[in-house]
Design an enzyme around this catalytic site. Structure first.
Site: not given
Ligand code: HSE
Length: 310
Positions: A129, A186
């Site tokens: 990630e 993200t």
């Molecule tokens: N929890 C994370 C976000 C998920 O909302 O940024 C993104 O992959």
């Protein structure tokens, strides 16, 4: 064994108030990762992507990062080749990088018959990630590795992944808008979030999140969906999604029990009791995006099992 292939499902993260904690594996799309031992033992790791859309250098790809880390920790010196066949679109909030990372972790574990517990395996998958989000977070990878609904518990700094079998009649529709997304979407979507939150909002989100867990554990899809309300993250992010309000209102009017941004977006996800109304909800969500000038792809789906060798 000379090579091993694993598949891993897409996933939705957050489910409203469970930012970075809740993940749910979806049986909509999946990534496939094949890892092959090559002749030679210089520890070289090469990659090939089925599409050219994401980095094919191992150090900057979620599957590659997982393999690098696991190979280091387990003293694997073989040269390895990783082939990733993307099924989950990158950058749309469906856990694309997590699916590749989860499949890579499961494939390498099987290829070398590594003795790794499930929590540790999720930790390895989460290494990937960093490539896409700039930070290690477990919600998508835990769901993609383990399947079902997962609470990523980080009490006192110890990561534990608690799996709950979702209600049998839980159905979902994901609407994926046809819009360009930034390369590190993200990271961008995380940068707009508040650093501090009002106590009232925190209380609302704890209440919602607890209701989701209780509903899931009790097999009560209506209770589960009633908790999918977010007072913190969605209000800060919704301006990034053209048509957010219309898609949500339309889906609820068409019979969805709840609607949320899927992960960091821009996809939106509707939660339903049973899949009978899925077509109507999908059409309503598509109309919401259309009103904002966007096409969209809709996927009716249910919960999925986790990553596995094929
Ligand atoms: N929890 C994370 C976000 C998920 O909302 O940024 C993104 O992959």
């Amino acid at each position: 064994m000379k090579s091993c292939t694993a598949v891993a499902p897409s996933s939705t993260a957050n489910l409203g108030p469970g930012y970075d904690v809740f993940g749910l594996a979806l049986d909509a799309l999946q990534d496939r990762v094949k890892i092959t031992k090559l002749k030679g033992s210089d520890g070289r790791i090469t990659m090939k992507m089925s599409d050219g859309s994401i980095p094919a250098k191992a150090e900057s790809n979620s599957a590659g990062l997982v393999v690098i880390k696991m190979a280091q920790d387990y003293g694997i010196k073989d040269s390895l080749h990783i082939e990733v066949k993307k099924g989950v679109p990158a950058g749309y909030g469906m856990g694309s990088s997590a699916a590749s990372a989860a499949a890579a972790a499961v494939a390498l574990k099987a290829l070398y018959r590594l003795k790794i517990g499930r929590d540790r395996l999720v930790e390895y998958a989460a290494e990937g990630e960093v490539a896409s989000a700039g930070a290690k977070h477990y919600d998508n990878v835990s769901a993609s590795v383990l399947g079902g609904f997962i609470v990523s518990s980080m009490v006192d700094g110890t990561a534990r992944f608690i799996r709950i079998e979702p209600p049998r009649d839980l159905a979902m529709v994901v609407a994926v808008p046809a819009m360009p997304v930034p390369a590190r979407k993200t990271e961008v979507a995380r940068s707009v979030l508040p650093k501090e939150v009002p106590l009232k909002s925190a209380v609302q989100n704890v209440s919602g999140a607890s209701t989701i867990v209780a509903g899931c554990a009790l097999g009560d899809v209506e209770m589960m969906a009633s908790g999918i309300r977010d007072a913190i993250v969605e209000p800060a992010r919704k301006h990034l999604i053209p048509g957010y309000d219309g898609v949500k209102e339309n889906a609820l009017a068409a019979g969805a029990l709840a609607v949320a941004i899927s992960g960091a977006g821009p996809s939106m996800i509707a939660f339903l009791k049973g899949n009978k109304g899925a077509k109507k909800v999908a059409a309503a969500m598509a109309a919401g995006f259309r009103d904002a000038g966007l096409g969209c792809r809709t996927l009716a789906c249910g919960p999925s099992k986790g990553a596995h060798v094929v």
